[in-house]
Motif scaffolding. Structure first.
Motif, PDB file in Angstrom:
ATOM      1  N   GLN B 120       0.832  -1.209   0.000  1.00  0.00           N
ATOM      2  CA  GLN B 120       0.000   0.000   0.000  1.00  0.00           C
ATOM      3  C   GLN B 120       0.862   1.253   0.000  1.00  0.00           C
ATOM      4  O   GLN B 120       0.606   2.194  -0.745  1.00  0.00           O
ATOM      5  CB  GLN B 120      -0.944  -0.008   1.206  1.00  0.00           C
ATOM      6  CG  GLN B 120      -2.111  -0.959   1.007  1.00  0.00           C
ATOM      7  CD  GLN B 120      -2.858  -1.263   2.299  1.00  0.00           C
ATOM      8  OE1 GLN B 120      -2.397  -0.916   3.384  1.00  0.00           O
ATOM      9  NE2 GLN B 120      -3.999  -1.926   2.182  1.00  0.00           N
ATOM     10  N   ALA B 121       1.917   1.254   0.830  1.00  0.00           N
ATOM     11  CA  ALA B 121       2.798   2.416   0.910  1.00  0.00           C
ATOM     12  C   ALA B 121       3.451   2.696  -0.438  1.00  0.00           C
ATOM     13  O   ALA B 121       3.650   3.851  -0.819  1.00  0.00           O
ATOM     14  CB  ALA B 121       3.855   2.184   1.986  1.00  0.00           C
ATOM     15  N   LEU B 122       3.772   1.651  -1.158  1.00  0.00           N
ATOM     16  CA  LEU B 122       4.429   1.823  -2.460  1.00  0.00           C
ATOM     17  C   LEU B 122       3.419   2.072  -3.586  1.00  0.00           C
ATOM     18  O   LEU B 122       3.795   2.278  -4.723  1.00  0.00           O
ATOM     19  CB  LEU B 122       5.233   0.563  -2.808  1.00  0.00           C
ATOM     20  CG  LEU B 122       6.491   0.289  -1.994  1.00  0.00           C
ATOM     21  CD1 LEU B 122       7.038  -1.095  -2.328  1.00  0.00           C
ATOM     22  CD2 LEU B 122       7.535   1.353  -2.282  1.00  0.00           C
ATOM     23  N   ARG B 123       2.140   2.055  -3.251  1.00  0.00           N
ATOM     24  CA  ARG B 123       1.070   2.104  -4.265  1.00  0.00           C
ATOM     25  C   ARG B 123       1.300   1.019  -5.325  1.00  0.00           C
ATOM     26  O   ARG B 123       1.294   1.262  -6.518  1.00  0.00           O
ATOM     27  CB  ARG B 123       0.996   3.497  -4.899  1.00  0.00           C
ATOM     28  CG  ARG B 123       0.431   4.564  -3.934  1.00  0.00           C
ATOM     29  CD  ARG B 123       0.404   5.939  -4.567  1.00  0.00           C
ATOM     30  NE  ARG B 123       1.772   6.391  -4.833  1.00  0.00           N
ATOM     31  CZ  ARG B 123       2.230   6.738  -6.043  1.00  0.00           C
ATOM     32  NH1 ARG B 123       1.446   6.713  -7.079  1.00  0.00           N
ATOM     33  NH2 ARG B 123       3.469   7.114  -6.187  1.00  0.00           N
ATOM     34  N   LEU B 124       1.538  -0.185  -4.828  1.00  0.00           N
ATOM     35  CA  LEU B 124       1.727  -1.330  -5.711  1.00  0.00           C
ATOM     36  C   LEU B 124       0.847  -2.493  -5.255  1.00  0.00           C
ATOM     37  O   LEU B 124       1.247  -3.644  -5.289  1.00  0.00           O
ATOM     38  CB  LEU B 124       3.201  -1.751  -5.734  1.00  0.00           C
ATOM     39  CG  LEU B 124       4.146  -0.838  -6.524  1.00  0.00           C
ATOM     40  CD1 LEU B 124       5.600  -1.247  -6.310  1.00  0.00           C
ATOM     41  CD2 LEU B 124       3.814  -0.837  -8.013  1.00  0.00           C
ATOM     42  N   ASP B 125      -0.348  -2.154  -4.790  1.00  0.00           N
ATOM     43  CA  ASP B 125      -1.270  -3.238  -4.463  1.00  0.00           C
ATOM     44  C   ASP B 125      -2.059  -3.620  -5.724  1.00  0.00           C
ATOM     45  O   ASP B 125      -1.860  -3.035  -6.787  1.00  0.00           O
ATOM     46  CB  ASP B 125      -2.205  -2.837  -3.305  1.00  0.00           C
ATOM     47  CG  ASP B 125      -2.911  -1.517  -3.561  1.00  0.00           C
ATOM     48  OD1 ASP B 125      -2.778  -0.967  -4.675  1.00  0.00           O
ATOM     49  OD2 ASP B 125      -3.586  -1.018  -2.645  1.00  0.00           O
ATOM     50  N   TYR B 126      -2.951  -4.616  -5.594  1.00  0.00           N
ATOM     51  CA  TYR B 126      -3.616  -5.148  -6.791  1.00  0.00           C
ATOM     52  C   TYR B 126      -4.337  -4.061  -7.572  1.00  0.00           C
ATOM     53  O   TYR B 126      -4.266  -4.018  -8.797  1.00  0.00           O
ATOM     54  CB  TYR B 126      -4.580  -6.274  -6.423  1.00  0.00           C
ATOM     55  CG  TYR B 126      -5.327  -6.784  -7.646  1.00  0.00           C
ATOM     56  CD1 TYR B 126      -4.666  -7.522  -8.626  1.00  0.00           C
ATOM     57  CD2 TYR B 126      -6.679  -6.503  -7.836  1.00  0.00           C
ATOM     58  CE1 TYR B 126      -5.316  -7.964  -9.769  1.00  0.00           C
ATOM     59  CE2 TYR B 126      -7.347  -6.950  -8.974  1.00  0.00           C
ATOM     60  CZ  TYR B 126      -6.663  -7.683  -9.929  1.00  0.00           C
ATOM     61  OH  TYR B 126      -7.309  -8.112 -11.059  1.00  0.00           O
ATOM     62  N   LYS B 127      -5.000  -3.146  -6.843  1.00  0.00           N
ATOM     63  CA  LYS B 127      -5.780  -2.111  -7.519  1.00  0.00           C
ATOM     64  C   LYS B 127      -4.908  -1.284  -8.462  1.00  0.00           C
ATOM     65  O   LYS B 127      -5.266  -1.041  -9.611  1.00  0.00           O
ATOM     66  CB  LYS B 127      -6.449  -1.200  -6.469  1.00  0.00           C
ATOM     67  CG  LYS B 127      -7.951  -1.081  -6.669  1.00  0.00           C
ATOM     68  CD  LYS B 127      -8.642  -0.583  -5.438  1.00  0.00           C
ATOM     69  CE  LYS B 127      -8.816   0.919  -5.413  1.00  0.00           C
ATOM     70  NZ  LYS B 127      -9.240   1.379  -4.078  1.00  0.00           N
ATOM     71  N   GLU B 128      -3.745  -0.864  -7.920  1.00  0.00           N
ATOM     72  CA  GLU B 128      -2.835  -0.045  -8.731  1.00  0.00           C
ATOM     73  C   GLU B 128      -2.271  -0.836  -9.901  1.00  0.00           C
ATOM     74  O   GLU B 128      -2.159  -0.333 -11.014  1.00  0.00           O
ATOM     75  CB  GLU B 128      -1.671   0.458  -7.856  1.00  0.00           C
ATOM     76  CG  GLU B 128      -2.087   1.418  -6.764  1.00  0.00           C
ATOM     77  CD  GLU B 128      -2.368   2.818  -7.294  1.00  0.00           C
ATOM     78  OE1 GLU B 128      -1.904   3.148  -8.411  1.00  0.00           O
ATOM     79  OE2 GLU B 128      -3.064   3.576  -6.594  1.00  0.00           O
ATOM     80  N   PHE B 144      -0.809 -14.268   6.982  1.00  0.00           N
ATOM     81  CA  PHE B 144      -2.181 -14.300   7.492  1.00  0.00           C
ATOM     82  C   PHE B 144      -3.221 -13.776   6.515  1.00  0.00           C
ATOM     83  O   PHE B 144      -4.378 -13.577   6.897  1.00  0.00           O
ATOM     84  CB  PHE B 144      -2.267 -13.501   8.803  1.00  0.00           C
ATOM     85  CG  PHE B 144      -1.588 -14.187   9.957  1.00  0.00           C
ATOM     86  CD1 PHE B 144      -2.234 -15.192  10.671  1.00  0.00           C
ATOM     87  CD2 PHE B 144      -0.298 -13.856  10.310  1.00  0.00           C
ATOM     88  CE1 PHE B 144      -1.611 -15.837  11.722  1.00  0.00           C
ATOM     89  CE2 PHE B 144       0.349 -14.502  11.361  1.00  0.00           C
ATOM     90  CZ  PHE B 144      -0.313 -15.492  12.063  1.00  0.00           C
ATOM     91  N   GLY B 145      -2.846 -13.530   5.269  1.00  0.00           N
ATOM     92  CA  GLY B 145      -3.828 -13.066   4.300  1.00  0.00           C
ATOM     93  C   GLY B 145      -3.787 -11.569   4.091  1.00  0.00           C
ATOM     94  O   GLY B 145      -3.128 -10.830   4.833  1.00  0.00           O
ATOM     95  N   GLN B 146      -4.514 -11.120   3.075  1.00  0.00           N
ATOM     96  CA  GLN B 146      -4.519  -9.700   2.701  1.00  0.00           C
ATOM     97  C   GLN B 146      -5.529  -8.910   3.535  1.00  0.00           C
ATOM     98  O   GLN B 146      -5.551  -7.691   3.485  1.00  0.00           O
ATOM     99  CB  GLN B 146      -4.860  -9.550   1.213  1.00  0.00           C
ATOM    100  CG  GLN B 146      -3.980 -10.369   0.280  1.00  0.00           C
ATOM    101  CD  GLN B 146      -2.527  -9.932   0.283  1.00  0.00           C
ATOM    102  OE1 GLN B 146      -2.236  -8.763   0.054  1.00  0.00           O
ATOM    103  NE2 GLN B 146      -1.617 -10.849   0.580  1.00  0.00           N
TER     104      GLN B 146
END
Lengths: 407, 416
Positions: B120-128, B144-146
């Motif tokens: 999230q901090a890197l803006r490299l999650d699935y959405k991005e 432990f999962g997303q």
């Protein structure tokens, strides 16, 4: 039978000729992802998990084993006695409209039934077939009787499970069976992918014994390349000074702590409030801590014993230390994280109903993760297979049942 | 499902199962790297992204080749990264991030085990990532999962094992009250997640073949580990019992590791006839007549008496002899081998389980080949792990068409 349009395997049909864990677990992954899985059994040889307790009711009942009903959710059940010639013909008819056959009979059984891969390919040229056995289809020990723990022993894992002063311990969850199933599912999915491009099938022969050794690669390489033999040593590893369970205040309450580098050690020291013993010169480096591991573990245990498990958990996590409580199965199934993620779903089975089942652990965003149908009752889907799938007349289906082909 | 009714094809194939599939692996340690390794063994082109200079964490995990630590000498790293190409890229820099997103547009699968917060901090999650590459199949592996309250915990395999219920029932029999829990060897949770991640990745690929959709799939280590605890869950769900040592289901006995002259041998008698055959092998068929011992539950109850009778035979025979004698008589049994014994076992050798290969820097070494044989498939699998940054120029230069001069600038700035 219809499943959900967004599931990846909605157009795939699978026959499972398997028992116990490895094949049923494998095909449960396909069933959860929308495939039509037809589980085949016979009166003479039901899946032995149907006989595994606990079951609902006072005495054994093929439909009442909770263990079986968990492993076989989302599948259909067919009785077909493959030792009968007429059944072999019917089997080949089913194979002609099937994508994948999964079997874990003793090596060579399918060939001796006249149902080996080369024969079945005549009816389904692009068939994908997995043959999974204890020692593989070739070699001097190929016909050995192989339950999961046999392979853990021979493959070298069991020797590592236990304490220094104690015997090797059997894995409480049939690890080798599950990893074998996962090797199989990778092969099946990859073969389906290629088949859509080239039209080719695949026949894979998996050795569970070799799977077991693949599960301990560091032990293998240290032994084979460096000549170092690993042995049982509790939960310790060869290179972490702190990698163990420590007792907390309370009754049989334990916290697991693992410290992997200098930064984590410093964080741990802070969490203890920079306790005097953490600053002793003999614990200054990872190497020196490893040398005095017994003493260090004793001191860590003294410290954890002054606080509760949940206090230790919160405190160590707050400092960024890899630490967590030993949870019982009750705490796992009823824990807040498990509930939030809906790890378990209620069993819709008419007999074992409402007991918790771990639903698919592959989560595909936007697609359902459900128990679409309970595990099949004994012979429940013979009518579907004979009347709908194969188009037999009802009288013919009755005759096959009466003559013991469907049994 | 209906047969394609094509002409009978020869099954022999030169074409790897995942030929033409490109995978990017972003992560460290076991789960994502193992997933990448398995996909490489199935024929995919797997490109591993590592931070410049240090490389990923596993490069520092022992054992090292001949105990000599070094960036390119971890044998642990070697196993989990065999067959990949290695690229260094600093995704923390804005240039690196942009390069990464551009790179992902050219690939089929992204496998990662990067902490949720960091993505999230890197803006490299699935959405991005899906915004730039809508058809990508992304596989997220994590302790432990997303989602869920534990998603940001710091946890290695010991901790995940403890918190998923796998250690409280190991060993299966709690003979000494007060003993600590025990973790099963082999980094089980991350190993399982890596394996199931490979299955999930190709499931996503198949759906894309059919429906043209991208996908986000995830496997959580704690969840797959917990899902396998059928024995303890069965007892809890059915009988409400959850005490330590809940790992036994059924009443088979013996179903144990027994000591013998030179070590231990596993003897498993799930059926009554196994027990009777065992007594014949031992030369004590008369014990079959003792009614007190005539079912598994009773044998478990009276095991000390039984062991007193049969132990002299075990203590005068070696594990290899007992293993083979029992197997010849259809009794499930297995010698408990140390790894050097597995390495010499005739069955493993017959199947060439540990072939030798010439590694570019280690020389001739045995390696663990995949545990399966594929009939008639003659394609070769790639064998060795990449040196740190070995393929940065070729992969980024070729795939993204970045001129050499730019690559050098990026390298100077610490992006590559």
């Amino acid at each position: 039978m219809k499943t959900h349009p967004l599931l990846p395997l909605k157009n795939v049909r699978v026959i499972e000729l398997g028992a116990a864990i490895a094949s049923p677990y494998q095909t449960s992954m396909y069933a959860d992802m929308g495939a039509e899985v037809i589980k085949m059994e016979t009166e003479k040889r039901p899946d032995n998990i149907r006989y595994t307790n606990p079951w609902v009711g006072e005495k054994r009942d093929l439909d009442a084993s909770y263990y079986f009903n968990k492993l076989n959710r989302n599948k259909l059940g067919l009785l077909l006695d493959l030792r009968k010639e007429e059944a072999k013909g019917i089997f080949k008819q089913i194979v002609s409209v099937t994508d994948i056959v999964v079997e874990n009979f003793a090596a060579g059984t399918m060939d001796s039934l006249g149902l080996g891969y080369n024969e079945l390919r005549k009816y389904r040229p692009d068939l994908i077939m997995i043959s999974l056995s204890g020692f593989g289809a070739t070699g001097p020990d190929r016909s050995f009787v192989a339950y999961g723990p046999v392979l853990e022993g021979v493959g070298g894992i069991m020797n590592l499970n236990g304490w220094k002063d104690g015997p090797p311990e059997i894995c409480p969850f049939s690890y080798t069976d599950y990893v074998s199933a996962l090797y199989a599912s990778q092969l099946v999915m990859s073969a389906l992918y290629r088949r859509r491009i080239t039209g080719q099938g695949l026949h894979a022969d998996i050795s569970e014994a070799q799977v077991a050794t693949n599960a301990i690669p560091a032990t293998f390489y240290d032994g084979a390349v460096n000549g170092r033999m690993w042995s049982r040593n509790g939960s310790r590893t060869l290179h972490h000074a702190i990698h163990e369970f420590f007792p907390c205040k309370g009754n049989d309450d334990w916290i697991a702590i693992s410290i992997r580098d200098e930064a984590e050690w410093q964080a741990f020291c802070k969490a203890t409030g920079d306790a005097e013993w953490t600053r002793r010169p003999e614990f200054a480096t990872e190497a020196s801590r490893l040398q005095r591991q017994d003493e260090l573990e004793r001191l860590v245990g003294q410290w954890t014993a002054t606080i509760t498990r949940d206090e230790a958990f919160a405190l160590l996590q707050r400092h960024g230390v890899s630490a967590g409580p030993m949870y019982s199965i009750k705490e796992v199934t009823e824990g807040k994280h498990t509930i939030a993620r809906k790890t378990y779903l209620p069993d819709p089975h008419p007999i074992t109903k409402d007991r918790r089942i771990a639903a698919s652990t592959i989560r595909l965003a936007g697609a359902p993760r459900e128990i679409f149908r309970p595990a099949p009752l004994w012979g429940q889907h013979n009518p579907y297979v004979s009347l709908e799938l194969l188009g037999f007349a009802p009288a013919e289906a009755e005759r096959l049942k009466a003559s013991g082909v469907f049994s | 499902m209906p047969s394609t009714k094509q002409h009978l094809q020869k099954s022999a194939s030169q074409r790897p199962l995942l030929q033409g599939v490109t995978v990017v692996e972003w992560g460290d340690n076991i789960s994502a790297p193992l997933c990448g390794k398995l996909l490489a063994e199935l024929g995919a082109e797997v490109i591993k992204i590592e931070p410049p200079k240090t490389g990923e964490f596993a490069r520092r995990i022992p054992p090292f080749f001949h105990d000599r630590p070094g960036t390119n000498s971890s044998l642990f790293f070697e196993y989990f990264n065999a067959g990949k190409q290695g690229v260094t890229l600093n995704v923390d820099s804005e240039n690196g991030r942009r390069l990464f997103l551009q790179f992902l547009k050219t690939v089929d699968i992204l496998v990662e085990n990067v902490p949720v917060k960091r993505k999230q901090a890197l803006r490299l999650d699935y959405k991005e990532i899906a915004r730039a590459s809508p058809r990508i199949v992304m596989v997220s592996l994590s302790p432990f999962g997303q989602t869920g309250p534990y998603r940001n915990l710091v946890a290695d395999d010991l901790v995940v094992s403890a918190m998923s219920g796998a250690t409280y029932s190991n060993p299966r029999v709690m003979d000494k009250p007060g003993r600590p829990p025990l973790v099963y060897p082999g980094n089980v949770p991350s190993f399982l997640a890596g394996h199931q991640g490979a299955t999930a990745a190709v499931m996503g690929l198949i759906r894309r073949q059919d429906q043209g959709l991208g996908a986000h799939l995830e496997v959580a280590e704690n969840e797959i580990q917990a899902s396998l605890l059928h024995a303890s869950l069965s007892r809890f769900e059915h009988e409400g019992i959850w005490e330590r040592a809940g790992g036994i289901v059924g009443t088979s006995s013996p179903y144990d590791c027994l000591p013998c002259k030179d070590g231990y041998v596993g003897i498993f008698c799930p059926q009554e006839d196994h027990w009777h055959r065992l007594l014949k092998v031992i030369g004590m068929p008369e014990v079959s007549e003792i009614e007190l011992f005539n079912d598994g539950a009773r044998r478990r109850q009276h095991w000390p008496d039984i062991w007193e009778m049969i132990s002299p035979w075990f203590m005068s025979h070696g594990k290899e002899e007992i293993y083979r004698l029992c197997q010849e008589n259809d009794i499930p049994s297995g010698a408990v081998y140390a790894i050097d014994e597995t390495l010499k076992d005739k069955q493993f050798l017959f199947r060439n389980a540990f072939p030798e290969a010439t590694h570019p820097s280690f020389g001739s070494v045995p390696y663990l080949r995949p545990p399966y044989d594929l009939a008639g498939e003659s394609w070769q699998r790639p064998l060795f792990a990449p040196r740190l940054g070995q393929h940065t120029n070729t992969v980024l230069g070729k795939r993204l068409g970045i001129p050499k001069a730019h690559l050098n600038t990026f390298r100077r700035k610490g992006v590559l």
